[in-house]
Design a protein around this motif. Structure first.
Motif, PDB file in Angstrom:
ATOM      1  N   THR A 131      -5.404  -0.341  -1.437  1.00  0.00           N
ATOM      2  CA  THR A 131      -5.067   0.776  -0.555  1.00  0.00           C
ATOM      3  C   THR A 131      -6.000   0.796   0.642  1.00  0.00           C
ATOM      4  O   THR A 131      -7.214   0.611   0.496  1.00  0.00           O
ATOM      5  CB  THR A 131      -5.190   2.120  -1.310  1.00  0.00           C
ATOM      6  N   TYR A 184      -6.946   3.300   3.850  1.00  0.00           N
ATOM      7  CA  TYR A 184      -6.814   4.601   4.514  1.00  0.00           C
ATOM      8  C   TYR A 184      -7.110   4.402   6.004  1.00  0.00           C
ATOM      9  O   TYR A 184      -6.406   3.665   6.671  1.00  0.00           O
ATOM     10  CB  TYR A 184      -7.739   5.626   3.861  1.00  0.00           C
ATOM     11  N   SER A 218      -0.743  -0.185  -0.264  1.00  0.00           N
ATOM     12  CA  SER A 218      -0.432   1.072   0.412  1.00  0.00           C
ATOM     13  C   SER A 218      -1.354   1.257   1.608  1.00  0.00           C
ATOM     14  O   SER A 218      -2.560   0.992   1.510  1.00  0.00           O
ATOM     15  CB  SER A 218      -0.604   2.257  -0.547  1.00  0.00           C
ATOM     16  N   ILE A 234      -2.328   4.319   4.297  1.00  0.00           N
ATOM     17  CA  ILE A 234      -2.169   5.755   4.480  1.00  0.00           C
ATOM     18  C   ILE A 234      -3.075   6.228   5.615  1.00  0.00           C
ATOM     19  O   ILE A 234      -4.305   6.142   5.520  1.00  0.00           O
ATOM     20  CB  ILE A 234      -2.516   6.520   3.186  1.00  0.00           C
ATOM     21  N   MET A 285       3.831   2.654   3.255  1.00  0.00           N
ATOM     22  CA  MET A 285       2.995   3.198   4.325  1.00  0.00           C
ATOM     23  C   MET A 285       3.319   4.671   4.545  1.00  0.00           C
ATOM     24  O   MET A 285       4.463   5.096   4.360  1.00  0.00           O
ATOM     25  CB  MET A 285       3.232   2.452   5.638  1.00  0.00           C
ATOM     26  N   LYS A 286       2.284   5.408   4.974  1.00  0.00           N
ATOM     27  CA  LYS A 286       2.475   6.829   5.286  1.00  0.00           C
ATOM     28  C   LYS A 286       1.569   7.213   6.458  1.00  0.00           C
ATOM     29  O   LYS A 286       0.398   6.822   6.497  1.00  0.00           O
ATOM     30  CB  LYS A 286       2.154   7.699   4.067  1.00  0.00           C
ATOM     31  N   ASP A 287       2.142   7.948   7.412  1.00  0.00           N
ATOM     32  CA  ASP A 287       1.377   8.483   8.549  1.00  0.00           C
ATOM     33  C   ASP A 287       0.636   7.376   9.304  1.00  0.00           C
ATOM     34  O   ASP A 287      -0.572   7.468   9.568  1.00  0.00           O
ATOM     35  CB  ASP A 287       0.389   9.546   8.075  1.00  0.00           C
ATOM     36  N   CYS A 297       8.118   3.075   4.999  1.00  0.00           N
ATOM     37  CA  CYS A 297       7.110   3.737   5.827  1.00  0.00           C
ATOM     38  C   CYS A 297       7.583   5.145   6.170  1.00  0.00           C
ATOM     39  O   CYS A 297       8.631   5.320   6.808  1.00  0.00           O
ATOM     40  CB  CYS A 297       6.860   2.944   7.103  1.00  0.00           C
TER      41      CYS A 297
END
Length: 494
Positions: A328, A330, A355, A357, A385-387, A439
């Motif tokens: 992950t 960030y 991931s 993020i 994916m996020k943000d 995403c």
């Protein structure tokens, strides 16, 4: 998305592809069934504690000699485990030797001193070029069967070394930093921890090794020549497992020309404003496994490199046979990144079950003219994916050594498109396979920008759903194939 808007977006993407001489077709199949093999480390059970060599846990005593003596004794007797017990252990540079596992017990903090005199100037490597640097807090050179394991924390005291951009702090944070001392170069909007550091920043390639540069010159800019936290040079069978590596002066983890490297369940952590605060830079290595790890840093998260420009081509060692999985990222400038120093090439890279993020860019592939090198056989699947602040997926052959997201008030112009002759300095990007990507939120879905003299080629995109503010943009690329790629624009979301 209503049917009309879905049709508009599908047509928009198709028009972009056609205008760039692309094809929309069935994606070329590929398999993760035969992954590279990475050899494991193996250590004797013999254990040595640093306290047996006089180490004192008081946060004041400098334990450099005690720790290095314990490592040397362990190596001399054929290897084993050197234990750092719970507590705060202040130290200068630590050098790993063959057949030694440096093990940090739970609640152990290995704190590196901010006394720069403890770090000698040594010949090293910076951004793919040989340079003079301060000795790294943790290093190994031509060692075999080495490890850093456990549950503790290795802290590089990076705030004592790093410059900071004013635009990356709030006004109160900036005022507090300036009041703490150091030097400000107003026109650069930059704070430096010392006058030496500021002086070095005004020179071109201050650390570059050149016959006309004297030891006195390097000493005059010593503070500017920040070390990477962990540098493992030309090592074989390496394990980094379980430990938190944080607050690095520059890059966090830097394996260079290593073979059979495993990075498992580590946490690489830096402030988001940390200049050059990469998580891990895997440079000219082969047979690498990165798994179960977390990155929250100030620059690229997981990065593949292989030297810069002529020096990288002269070295001629690509990074190859790399597995990146179950990890992950960030905050970082990119989740998994290849480049920009990739002049030795990169190939056979497998990325899956990862991931990203809040990352600036998700999958980021970057280079520029002058690098040369071939990046090919890159495989990525099952990515969430996020943000994402910028692009979910980016290919850019006009990398300009700036942050991927412009700071407030910063103006950037698109590069002028000029066709140059193809030479050994022309980088090559080809044969990328990316599938099963979801995403939830990005500035742009996909951006592909090649060179007019040598297009990016053979990009296969399969089974993606990307929610983004803008869609797909492709320039100077050929044979970009899409299958079941859905882009949902933010304005179309209910």
């Amino acid at each position: 998305m209503n049917k009309l808007n879905f049709f508009r977006q599908s047509l928009f993407s198709a028009l972009i592809l056609v205008s760039a001489s692309q094809a929309i077709a069935q994606v070329k199949p590929f398999s993760f069934d035969h992954l590279p093999e990475v050899k494991e480390t193996k250590f004797k059970k013999d254990t040595i504690r640093i306290t047996s060599f006089g180490a004192i846990n008081d946060g004041v005593t400098l334990n450099t000699k005690s720790i290095n003596d314990a490592i040397a004794a362990c190596n001399k007797k054929g290897g084993g485990v050197v234990v750092i017990p719970a507590g705060l252990w202040l130290t200068g540079p630590v050098v790993l030797l063959s057949n030694v596992n440096l093990h940090l017990q739970k609640n152990a903090i290995l704190q590196f001193t901010k006394d720069f005199s403890q770090y000698q100037l040594v010949k090293g490597d910076w951004e793919g070029i040989p340079q003079m640097r301060n000795q790294s807090p943790v290093s190994a050179d031509h060692a075999e069967n080495i490890a850093i394991t456990g549950f503790g924390i290795i802290d590089g005291n990076g705030d004592a070394w790093r410059m900071v951009k004013k635009d990356k702090l709030t006004e109160s944070q900036w005022n507090k930093l300036v009041a703490s001392g150091g030097t400000v170069i107003a026109e650069k909007k930059m704070w430096y921890p010392s006058e030496q550091s500021a002086k070095g920043s005004l020179l071109k390639n201050a650390g570059a090794i050149a016959p006309e540069k004297t030891p006195e010159f390097y000493a005059s800019v010593k503070d500017f020549l920040r070390p990477n936290l962990v540098v493992l040079n030309s090592c074989k069978r390496v394990l980094l497992e379980g430990v938190t590596f944080q607050n690095s002066p520059a890059w966090n983890l830097h394996p260079l020309i290593c073979e059979d490297l495993i990075v498992r369940n580590v946490y690489a952590k830096n402030p988001w404003y940390a200049a050059n605060g990469d998580g891990i830079d895997i440079e000219s290595c082969k047979n690498v496994l990165v798994e179960g790890s977390t990155f929250d840093v100030g620059d690229d998260g997981i990065c593949i490199k292989s030297g810069r420009d002529a020096e990288g081509r002269k070295r001629g060692l690509p990074t190859k046979n790399v597995i990146i999985r179950n990890s992950t990222v960030y905050h970082a400038h990119g989740g998994v990144v290849i480049g920009s120093e990739m002049s030795g090439g990169a190939n056979n890279i497998f990325i899956y079950d990862c991931s990203f993020i809040g990352t600036d860019i998700g999958l980021r592939f970057k280079t520029t003219r002058g690098r040369g090198g071939v990046v090919e056989a890159i495989y990525a699947k099952d990515i969430v994916m996020k943000d994402i602040v910028g692009e979910a997926i980016l290919f850019d052959m006009y990398y300009a050594a700036v942050d991927p997201i412009a700071l407030k008030g910063e103006k950037r112009d698109a590069p002028r498109v000029v066709k140059y002759p193809v030479t050994e300095e022309t980088p090559i990007f080809r044969d990328f396979h990316i599938s099963n990507v979801v995403c939830d939120g990005a500035g742009k879905a996909i951006f592909i920008r090649g060179l007019p003299e040598l297009n990016i080629s053979d990009i296969y995109l399969d089974n993606m759903t990307i929610q983004a503010k803008s869609g797909i943009e492709i320039q100077e690329a050929k044979n970009v194939q899409q299958n079941n790629v859905k882009v949902i624009l933010s304005s179309d979301k209910k």
